[in-house]
Scaffold this motif. Structure first.
Motif, mmCIF file in Angstrom:
data_model
loop_
_atom_site.group_PDB
_atom_site.id
_atom_site.type_symbol
_atom_site.label_atom_id
_atom_site.label_comp_id
_atom_site.label_asym_id
_atom_site.label_seq_id
_atom_site.Cartn_x
_atom_site.Cartn_y
_atom_site.Cartn_z
ATOM 1 N N MET A 24 3.496 0.941 1.916
ATOM 2 C CA MET A 24 3.370 1.748 0.705
ATOM 3 C C MET A 24 2.600 1.009 -0.380
ATOM 4 O O MET A 24 1.771 1.601 -1.083
ATOM 5 C CB MET A 24 4.752 2.149 0.199
ATOM 6 N N THR A 25 2.842 -0.283 -0.516
ATOM 7 C CA THR A 25 2.157 -1.065 -1.544
ATOM 8 C C THR A 25 0.660 -1.137 -1.273
ATOM 9 O O THR A 25 -0.166 -0.879 -2.164
ATOM 10 C CB THR A 25 2.749 -2.479 -1.616
ATOM 11 N N LEU A 26 0.296 -1.489 -0.048
ATOM 12 C CA LEU A 26 -1.120 -1.580 0.307
ATOM 13 C C LEU A 26 -1.800 -0.212 0.255
ATOM 14 O O LEU A 26 -2.928 -0.081 -0.237
ATOM 15 C CB LEU A 26 -1.268 -2.184 1.702
ATOM 16 N N HIS A 27 -1.111 0.785 0.757
ATOM 17 C CA HIS A 27 -1.687 2.126 0.834
ATOM 18 C C HIS A 27 -1.993 2.659 -0.565
ATOM 19 O O HIS A 27 -3.067 3.222 -0.814
ATOM 20 C CB HIS A 27 -0.697 3.046 1.562
ATOM 21 N N HIS A 28 -1.059 2.470 -1.475
ATOM 22 C CA HIS A 28 -1.226 2.989 -2.829
ATOM 23 C C HIS A 28 -2.139 2.108 -3.673
ATOM 24 O O HIS A 28 -3.150 2.572 -4.217
ATOM 25 C CB HIS A 28 0.148 3.125 -3.493
ATOM 26 N N LYS A 29 -1.812 0.825 -3.766
ATOM 27 C CA LYS A 29 -2.537 -0.061 -4.680
ATOM 28 C C LYS A 29 -3.944 -0.403 -4.209
ATOM 29 O O LYS A 29 -4.841 -0.621 -5.038
ATOM 30 C CB LYS A 29 -1.751 -1.357 -4.889
#
Length: 204
Positions: A24-29
């Protein structure tokens, strides 16, 4: 007005154990931010283009990055912490309550389980990267469709979209796409999907 990265409506770890915090962190940020940056750059270049030829040359970048921004903005909202099995507090994810959307799914597919089965089969059939969608068609019926790459849904209202690009699942599920597709239904926000269905508008 420049595009901006929308905030997530939940914490990065809120979809665990079904979608891990690292994804989620990589996908969003990282990934979504890249589409936002690319869209803003394409819009600036398009505004500065002096000839139709120059504008036509920019359409692929505009479509790819603009579609990526639209699709991901929808994607974050159509997920929510799971109602069952959540690690960090229960939410509404995975629960389809009785109502207009449930009635439409039963009418069009026979049951929620059958809709999921057809959706997963269609999405798994995508060659390469793309998206699987449950959409509301102009005639009022529901349908399952797919789009390649970052192409957005144009001719219908997207109710539920699932990202099948590897960055959406590979860290956790490796190359086993069926496991990812089975898991993500536990965090699908059917309440958001029903709002889109009732108002006949995705909000984007």
């Amino acid at each position: 007005m420049s595009a901006v990265l929308p905030d997530l409506p939940y914490a990065y770890n809120a979809l665990e154990p079904y979608i891990c915090e690292e994804i989620m962190t990589l996908h969003h940020k990282k990934h979504h931010q890249t589409y936002v940056n690319g869209l803003n750059a394409a819009e600036q270049s398009f505004a500065a283009a002096a000839t139709p030829r120059e504008k036509i040359a920019l359409q692929a970048a505009y479509k790819f990055n603009g579609g990526g921004h639209i699709n991901h903005s929808l994607f974050w909202k159509n997920m929510a912490p799971a109602a069952h099995g959540a690690k960090h507090g229960a939410g509404c994810g995975g629960v389809l309550k009785p109502g207009p959307l449930a009635d439409a799914i039963n009418q069009n597919f026979g049951s929620l389980d059958e809709m999921k089965k057809q959706f997963n089969a269609a999405t798994l059939a995508i060659q390469g990267s793309g998206w699987g969608w449950l959409v509301l068609k102009p005639n009022g019926s529901l349908a399952i469709t797919t789009t390649p790459n970052q192409d957005p849904v144009i001719d219908a209202v997207p109710l539920i979209g699932i990202d099948i690009w590897e960055h959406a699942f590979y860290i956790q599920y490796k190359n086993v796409k069926p496991d990812y597709l089975n898991a993500i239904w536990n965090v699908i926000n059917f309440e958001e999907a029903e709002k889109r269905f009732v108002h006949k508008n995705s909000g984007l």
